[in-house]
Structure formats: structure tokens, C-alpha cells
Scaffold this motif. Sequence first.
Motif, PDB file in Angstrom:
ATOM      1  N   GLU A 209      -9.735  22.297  19.502  1.00  0.00           N
ATOM      2  CA  GLU A 209     -10.701  21.199  19.658  1.00  0.00           C
ATOM      3  C   GLU A 209     -10.813  20.394  18.370  1.00  0.00           C
ATOM      4  O   GLU A 209     -10.899  19.162  18.397  1.00  0.00           O
ATOM      5  CB  GLU A 209     -12.069  21.754  20.044  1.00  0.00           C
ATOM      6  CG  GLU A 209     -12.173  22.301  21.455  1.00  0.00           C
ATOM      7  CD  GLU A 209     -13.604  22.727  21.775  1.00  0.00           C
ATOM      8  OE1 GLU A 209     -14.545  21.991  21.393  1.00  0.00           O
ATOM      9  OE2 GLU A 209     -13.766  23.794  22.381  1.00  0.00           O
ATOM     10  N   VAL A 210     -10.849  21.084  17.236  1.00  0.00           N
ATOM     11  CA  VAL A 210     -10.937  20.387  15.941  1.00  0.00           C
ATOM     12  C   VAL A 210      -9.731  19.475  15.760  1.00  0.00           C
ATOM     13  O   VAL A 210      -9.865  18.300  15.368  1.00  0.00           O
ATOM     14  CB  VAL A 210     -11.034  21.407  14.790  1.00  0.00           C
ATOM     15  CG1 VAL A 210     -10.877  20.713  13.437  1.00  0.00           C
ATOM     16  CG2 VAL A 210     -12.355  22.162  14.846  1.00  0.00           C
ATOM     17  N   ARG A 211      -8.562  19.984  16.045  1.00  0.00           N
ATOM     18  CA  ARG A 211      -7.348  19.197  15.854  1.00  0.00           C
ATOM     19  C   ARG A 211      -7.266  18.039  16.839  1.00  0.00           C
ATOM     20  O   ARG A 211      -6.791  16.945  16.485  1.00  0.00           O
ATOM     21  CB  ARG A 211      -6.131  20.109  15.961  1.00  0.00           C
ATOM     22  CG  ARG A 211      -6.005  21.021  14.748  1.00  0.00           C
ATOM     23  CD  ARG A 211      -4.901  22.046  14.880  1.00  0.00           C
ATOM     24  NE  ARG A 211      -4.675  22.730  13.601  1.00  0.00           N
ATOM     25  CZ  ARG A 211      -3.967  23.843  13.460  1.00  0.00           C
ATOM     26  NH1 ARG A 211      -3.398  24.408  14.519  1.00  0.00           N
ATOM     27  NH2 ARG A 211      -3.819  24.378  12.254  1.00  0.00           N
ATOM     28  N   ALA A 212      -7.742  18.243  18.061  1.00  0.00           N
ATOM     29  CA  ALA A 212      -7.771  17.142  19.017  1.00  0.00           C
ATOM     30  C   ALA A 212      -8.725  16.049  18.558  1.00  0.00           C
ATOM     31  O   ALA A 212      -8.442  14.849  18.707  1.00  0.00           O
ATOM     32  CB  ALA A 212      -8.178  17.665  20.397  1.00  0.00           C
ATOM     33  N   ALA A 213      -9.863  16.452  17.972  1.00  0.00           N
ATOM     34  CA  ALA A 213     -10.821  15.467  17.461  1.00  0.00           C
ATOM     35  C   ALA A 213     -10.229  14.702  16.283  1.00  0.00           C
ATOM     36  O   ALA A 213     -10.452  13.495  16.142  1.00  0.00           O
ATOM     37  CB  ALA A 213     -12.113  16.166  17.048  1.00  0.00           C
ATOM     38  N   ALA A 214      -9.480  15.394  15.432  1.00  0.00           N
ATOM     39  CA  ALA A 214      -8.816  14.717  14.313  1.00  0.00           C
ATOM     40  C   ALA A 214      -7.832  13.681  14.837  1.00  0.00           C
ATOM     41  O   ALA A 214      -7.760  12.552  14.327  1.00  0.00           O
ATOM     42  CB  ALA A 214      -8.110  15.735  13.424  1.00  0.00           C
ATOM     43  N   ASP A 215      -7.092  14.048  15.842  1.00  0.00           N
ATOM     44  CA  ASP A 215      -6.118  13.122  16.424  1.00  0.00           C
ATOM     45  C   ASP A 215      -6.816  11.894  17.008  1.00  0.00           C
ATOM     46  O   ASP A 215      -6.365  10.761  16.807  1.00  0.00           O
ATOM     47  CB  ASP A 215      -5.305  13.845  17.491  1.00  0.00           C
ATOM     48  CG  ASP A 215      -4.217  12.960  18.089  1.00  0.00           C
ATOM     49  OD1 ASP A 215      -3.311  12.556  17.353  1.00  0.00           O
ATOM     50  OD2 ASP A 215      -4.294  12.676  19.306  1.00  0.00           O
TER      51      ASP A 215
END
Length: 317
Positions: A209-215
Motif C-alpha cells: 500500500e505504501v509503495r502504491a501510494a508513492a507511485d
Amino acid sequence: MEHDLHLGVIPPLAADQWAGADLRRVVDFARAIERLGFDSIWANDSLVRPRIEALTFLSAAAAVTDRVMLGTAALQPALRRPVQTAQVLASIDRLSRGRFTVAVGAGFPGLSEVEYAASEVPWPQRFARLDDTVALWRHLWTGSEPNAFHGKVLHFDDIPRGITPFAPAGPPVWLAADTSAARARAGALYDGWLPYPPTPEGFSSGLAEVRAAADRAGRPTDAVSPALFVTVLVTDAADGGRAELDHFAIETYGFPLEAIEQIQTFAAGTPDVVAARLCQYVDAGARHLVCRIGVLGPDPFLAQLERLRLVKDILTS
């Protein structure tokens, strides 16, 4: 196991656990943590019980260490004046020559409301206040113009110019929180994520989820350093250390281990067992392990520190 794996330690700073021992020994702890080959030293933050203040300890640790990273796990910015804190953090960053990481949190319902009241800070809008504070720090650290800041909660005009940090961008700021909204904010706004989910699967899904939000925010998916806050006890006890950890949980939180382990990560047992437990989180993506040793007071901590080095050797072999 992992060449990019970092293992750090939180020394015991709660003064009421020292039974009259010299509190200046915490400086020796910093030296010992570095000497034994650990990668970082962390300090937690609270007004609920008497303790050596986190930033004061880290300032002292900066003066007696040369290699290890220093960090907060986690700092509650709402307990301090934000402009002054920007200067304190930049000063520690300078004194440590850029070895500083600031993990921040907004506190916990019930427990932290007392701390907010003592700091004359309203409890509502605490998450917006936290994000504003970090944005203000970064604005001040870079020396950007104008000398004003207007966020959702914080508003300042004519801010005096303060000291700048060691690196132009300032120390990395991590978010220590683990709700869906916090994971989104970590990905969009922060340099690292420091949760303590009770299962490796929870860490793995949260990191996704964190990485998707960064993207979504237009950032690289690896822009956020994945860290884990974990309570560790290295022991040969027949029960795997549950009795000792139960005592630690009750003294620290006022609740038994069976309640706390539903929301927090624990790793207890022999060095091999602890290493295997931590490896599960490493496999899930954690790269910075922030270890709080589950004992009370200075002498048990030093004994555990020697045993934790065995775990580190297993993890990095």
C-alpha cells in the motif's frame, strides 16, 4: 542474509526502571551499541512516565559515536514547539554529520491525549498537524523563501532564520503509523515507514500500500525506506520468554502480553528462533529492524545486547 539489512537498538530510557542506577550510563550504551557492530541507535518519546528525553539522549549519543545512525522511534512533534524543534533536529543532524533519521508519530488515543493536554496542543486534527509540522521543518531546513508557512493547521509569518542541517534536504523523516490512511500518507509524503504489525503478512500488504501510494504521488516506489519496530528477547527459557515479556508488557503498557501482541511485533527465544522470526519480516520487505529489547533496566539490557549480537550475526551471515 541481506547486504542492505540494518539492525538498530533502542536503549532503556525510562528512569523509573533504573532503581537508582546512574542514568549517565545511557551514554555508555551508545558506545556499546556501536562497538558491537549494530547499525543504529534509537530513542523513544513519551511524557507519560519519567524518562531521559529522546533528543537530549541522541545529542549525547552523537558526541560519543562515529558510525551508527541515530534516530527517533518515534518522536511526537506535537509535544514540542515546531519552529524550535526544526532547529534542534538540524543541530543534531549537524553534530552527527548527517547520521540522523527522524521517525514521527501522532500518538495513541487515550494514552497520548494526556501528553497533548500537558503540551497545550489540541487532540483533534493531530494527523494534519503532524504532516504540517514535517512540511514546516523541511521548509525551514532548506532555507526556502518566503519566511512564512501556512498549512492546514500551522500558520507562521516572519519565521527567524535558523541553523540548516548537515545535508541540504535535511534528515530523512519516517512515519511511524500503520492505518490505511497512514500508509497512504507515508507513501506520498515521507522518507520511510516504521510500523509494528503483528504478522509478516501484515507488513507485506502494508508495504504494498505504501509503495502504491508513492507511485500515485509520482514518487519512485522505493522512495520510502521500509522499517520495522520490533520488541526482542533472546532467551533459553522453556516458555520462549513469554513470562518475562508479559512482565515487560504490563510494566510498559499496563496490559498483558496476550493483548499487546495482537497489535505489535515480538520476536523471542533462542538466537536462531529470534533470527528466524525476523527473517520473516525481512522476506516481507523490511530493511531496517528497530529492536526494542524486552527487559527493564540497565544491567539486563547490556546482557541482552550481547545476545542480540548473535542474532545480528545470523541475519547478516
